[in-house]
Motif scaffolding. Structure first.
Motif, PDB file in Angstrom:
ATOM      1  N   VAL A  65      38.286  39.111  21.675  1.00 11.43           N
ATOM      2  CA  VAL A  65      38.547  39.861  22.907  1.00 11.43           C
ATOM      3  C   VAL A  65      40.042  39.836  23.219  1.00 11.43           C
ATOM      4  N   ALA A  66      40.673  38.686  23.063  1.00 13.67           N
ATOM      5  CA  ALA A  66      42.117  38.583  23.320  1.00 13.67           C
ATOM      6  C   ALA A  66      42.901  39.485  22.374  1.00 13.67           C
ATOM      7  N   ASP A  67      42.504  39.557  21.108  1.00  9.42           N
ATOM      8  CA  ASP A  67      43.185  40.445  20.154  1.00  9.42           C
ATOM      9  C   ASP A  67      43.081  41.902  20.600  1.00  9.42           C
ATOM     10  N   GLN A  68      41.895  42.296  21.077  1.00 12.02           N
ATOM     11  CA  GLN A  68      41.715  43.669  21.548  1.00 12.02           C
ATOM     12  C   GLN A  68      42.541  43.937  22.806  1.00 12.02           C
ATOM     13  N   CYS A  69      42.613  42.959  23.693  1.00 14.37           N
ATOM     14  CA  CYS A  69      43.445  43.108  24.896  1.00 14.37           C
ATOM     15  C   CYS A  69      44.915  43.268  24.520  1.00 14.37           C
ATOM     16  N   ALA A  70      45.364  42.473  23.560  1.00  8.29           N
ATOM     17  CA  ALA A  70      46.760  42.565  23.125  1.00  8.29           C
ATOM     18  C   ALA A  70      47.062  43.942  22.552  1.00  8.29           C
ATOM     19  N   LEU A  71      46.128  44.494  21.770  1.00  4.72           N
ATOM     20  CA  LEU A  71      46.315  45.845  21.223  1.00  4.72           C
ATOM     21  C   LEU A  71      46.422  46.871  22.345  1.00  4.72           C
ATOM     22  N   ALA A  72      45.555  46.747  23.338  1.00  6.68           N
ATOM     23  CA  ALA A  72      45.581  47.695  24.457  1.00  6.68           C
ATOM     24  C   ALA A  72      46.885  47.588  25.243  1.00  6.68           C
ATOM     25  N   VAL A  73      47.343  46.371  25.481  1.00  9.98           N
ATOM     26  CA  VAL A  73      48.613  46.182  26.208  1.00  9.98           C
ATOM     27  C   VAL A  73      49.766  46.774  25.413  1.00  9.98           C
ATOM     28  N   GLU A  74      49.783  46.527  24.124  1.00 11.40           N
ATOM     29  CA  GLU A  74      50.872  47.047  23.293  1.00 11.40           C
ATOM     30  C   GLU A  74      50.850  48.569  23.236  1.00 11.40           C
ATOM     31  N   ARG A  75      49.668  49.148  23.135  1.00 13.98           N
ATOM     32  CA  ARG A  75      49.572  50.620  23.146  1.00 13.98           C
ATOM     33  C   ARG A  75      50.080  51.185  24.465  1.00 13.98           C
ATOM     34  N   ALA A  76      49.725  50.545  25.558  1.00 17.93           N
ATOM     35  CA  ALA A  76      50.190  51.013  26.873  1.00 17.93           C
ATOM     36  C   ALA A  76      51.707  50.921  26.964  1.00 17.93           C
ATOM     37  N   ARG A  77      52.274  49.840  26.443  1.00 21.80           N
ATOM     38  CA  ARG A  77      53.737  49.692  26.453  1.00 21.80           C
ATOM     39  C   ARG A  77      54.402  50.758  25.588  1.00 21.80           C
ATOM     40  N   LEU A  78      53.842  50.992  24.411  1.00 24.20           N
ATOM     41  CA  LEU A  78      54.409  52.011  23.524  1.00 24.20           C
ATOM     42  C   LEU A  78      54.312  53.392  24.151  1.00 24.20           C
ATOM     43  N   TYR A  79      53.186  53.689  24.800  1.00 27.58           N
ATOM     44  CA  TYR A  79      53.024  54.978  25.461  1.00 27.58           C
ATOM     45  C   TYR A  79      54.059  55.142  26.566  1.00 27.58           C
ATOM     46  N   SER A  80      54.252  54.080  27.341  1.00 30.16           N
ATOM     47  CA  SER A  80      55.234  54.125  28.426  1.00 30.16           C
ATOM     48  C   SER A  80      56.643  54.335  27.874  1.00 30.16           C
ATOM     49  N   THR A  81      56.973  53.638  26.793  1.00 30.16           N
ATOM     50  CA  THR A  81      58.285  53.782  26.170  1.00 30.16           C
ATOM     51  C   THR A  81      58.469  55.201  25.635  1.00 30.16           C
ATOM     52  N   ALA A  82      57.438  55.727  24.984  1.00 31.58           N
ATOM     53  CA  ALA A  82      57.528  57.087  24.447  1.00 31.58           C
ATOM     54  C   ALA A  82      57.692  58.107  25.567  1.00 31.58           C
ATOM     55  N   ALA A  83      56.970  57.924  26.664  1.00 26.90           N
ATOM     56  CA  ALA A  83      57.089  58.856  27.792  1.00 26.90           C
ATOM     57  C   ALA A  83      58.490  58.810  28.386  1.00 26.90           C
ATOM     58  N   THR A  84      59.055  57.622  28.496  1.00 26.81           N
ATOM     59  CA  THR A  84      60.417  57.476  29.018  1.00 26.81           C
ATOM     60  C   THR A  84      61.420  58.159  28.097  1.00 26.81           C
ATOM     61  N   GLU A  85      61.256  57.951  26.796  1.00 24.03           N
ATOM     62  CA  GLU A  85      62.165  58.569  25.832  1.00 24.03           C
ATOM     63  C   GLU A  85      62.020  60.092  25.831  1.00 24.03           C
ATOM     64  N   ARG A  86      60.805  60.563  25.996  1.00 26.48           N
ATOM     65  CA  ARG A  86      60.585  62.014  26.062  1.00 26.48           C
ATOM     66  C   ARG A  86      61.287  62.592  27.286  1.00 26.48           C
ATOM     67  N   GLU A  87      61.184  61.935  28.433  1.00 23.71           N
ATOM     68  CA  GLU A  87      61.865  62.402  29.646  1.00 23.71           C
ATOM     69  C   GLU A  87      63.377  62.406  29.447  1.00 23.71           C
ATOM     70  N   ARG A  88      63.882  61.387  28.776  1.00 22.51           N
ATOM     71  CA  ARG A  88      65.320  61.304  28.509  1.00 22.51           C
ATOM     72  C   ARG A  88      65.762  62.439  27.595  1.00 22.51           C
ATOM     73  N   LEU A  89      64.973  62.707  26.550  1.00 22.29           N
ATOM     74  CA  LEU A  89      65.287  63.803  25.633  1.00 22.29           C
ATOM     75  C   LEU A  89      65.248  65.144  26.360  1.00 22.29           C
ATOM     76  N   ALA A  90      64.234  65.349  27.203  1.00 23.61           N
ATOM     77  CA  ALA A  90      64.134  66.605  27.952  1.00 23.61           C
ATOM     78  C   ALA A  90      65.341  66.795  28.859  1.00 23.61           C
ATOM     79  N   ALA A  91      65.815  65.710  29.487  1.00 28.98           N
ATOM     80  CA  ALA A  91      66.991  65.806  30.357  1.00 28.98           C
ATOM     81  C   ALA A  91      68.232  66.190  29.557  1.00 28.98           C
ATOM     82  N   VAL A  92      68.381  65.630  28.363  1.00 26.63           N
ATOM     83  CA  VAL A  92      69.529  65.969  27.508  1.00 26.63           C
ATOM     84  C   VAL A  92      69.433  67.432  27.063  1.00 26.63           C
ATOM     85  N   LEU A  93      68.241  67.859  26.634  1.00 26.98           N
ATOM     86  CA  LEU A  93      68.072  69.234  26.166  1.00 26.98           C
ATOM     87  C   LEU A  93      68.366  70.243  27.268  1.00 26.98           C
TER      88      LEU A  93
END
Length: 198
Positions: free
Chosen positions: A115-143
């Protein structure tokens, strides 16, 4: 059950309860943010990288006396704290309290660790999604600041994922995310004076 994450934002690393179930909110609030040290099963699990199983209140008082410094907050009789790992790094712990003492047989330990391994995967996916969304917003602002029309498409489908304001001016219509460049013949370019691109 509590999802407890390590945070290194300030001078001193801390543990923060990011989610909890099965406990009164005032109890969770008292334990919401703790210094990262070995004074609790979760802290010990995060620092050592090893699961901690505490089968009784007597064992907890001996191993983790700091848990009992806040009076009348602990209703559990046994605890498990299993490290959450992402990318080889311990990012927190899954904390579980039990209403009665227990021995934590091997099958139960394996289950909690899974269960802890699955929780860690979910937390990491959420962090990666958040990072990707932030980077996408930054790219859109530059474009949007570029004086040239820019389109970003997904390979190999050609699905359009991002376009700036200058693209909308050139095409003479709003940019539409998600369609393939070849799918819609309505995209035509126009010069600033309104003449179509040939």
């Amino acid at each position: 059950v509590a999802l407890i994450l390590r945070e290194d934002d300030g001078d001193t690393p801390t543990l923060t309860v990011r989610g909890a179930a099965g406990q009164q909110s005032q109890v969770v609030q008292r334990w919401r943010r703790l210094p990262l040290d070995a004074g609790t099963p979760a802290g010990y699990a995060v620092l050592s990288g090893a699961p901690v199983y505490v089968g009784s209140t007597a064992e907890a008082r001996q191993r983790f006396p700091a848990m009992f410094r806040v009076p009348s907050t602990l209703t559990q009789q046994a605890w498990a704290a299993v490290p959450l790992r992402a990318g080889g790094v311990v990012i927190g712990a899954l904390g579980v309290g039990f209403g009665q003492g227990r021995d934590f047989p091997p099958a139960e330990r394996r289950f909690l660790e899974t269960v802890a391994d699955q929780c860690a995967l979910a937390v990491e996916r959420a962090r990666l999604y958040s990072t990707a969304a932030t980077e996408r917003e930054r790219l859109a602002a530059v474009l949007d600041r570029l004086p040239a029309g820019v389109i970003i498409g997904e390979a190999p489908t050609g699905r359009l994922v991002l376009g700036n304001a200058e693209v909308e001016r050139i095409w003479g219509q709003p940019f539409q995310v998600g369609i393939g460049f070849d799918q819609d013949g309505s995209y035509r370019g126009f010069h600033p004076d309104g003449r179509p691109y040939e």
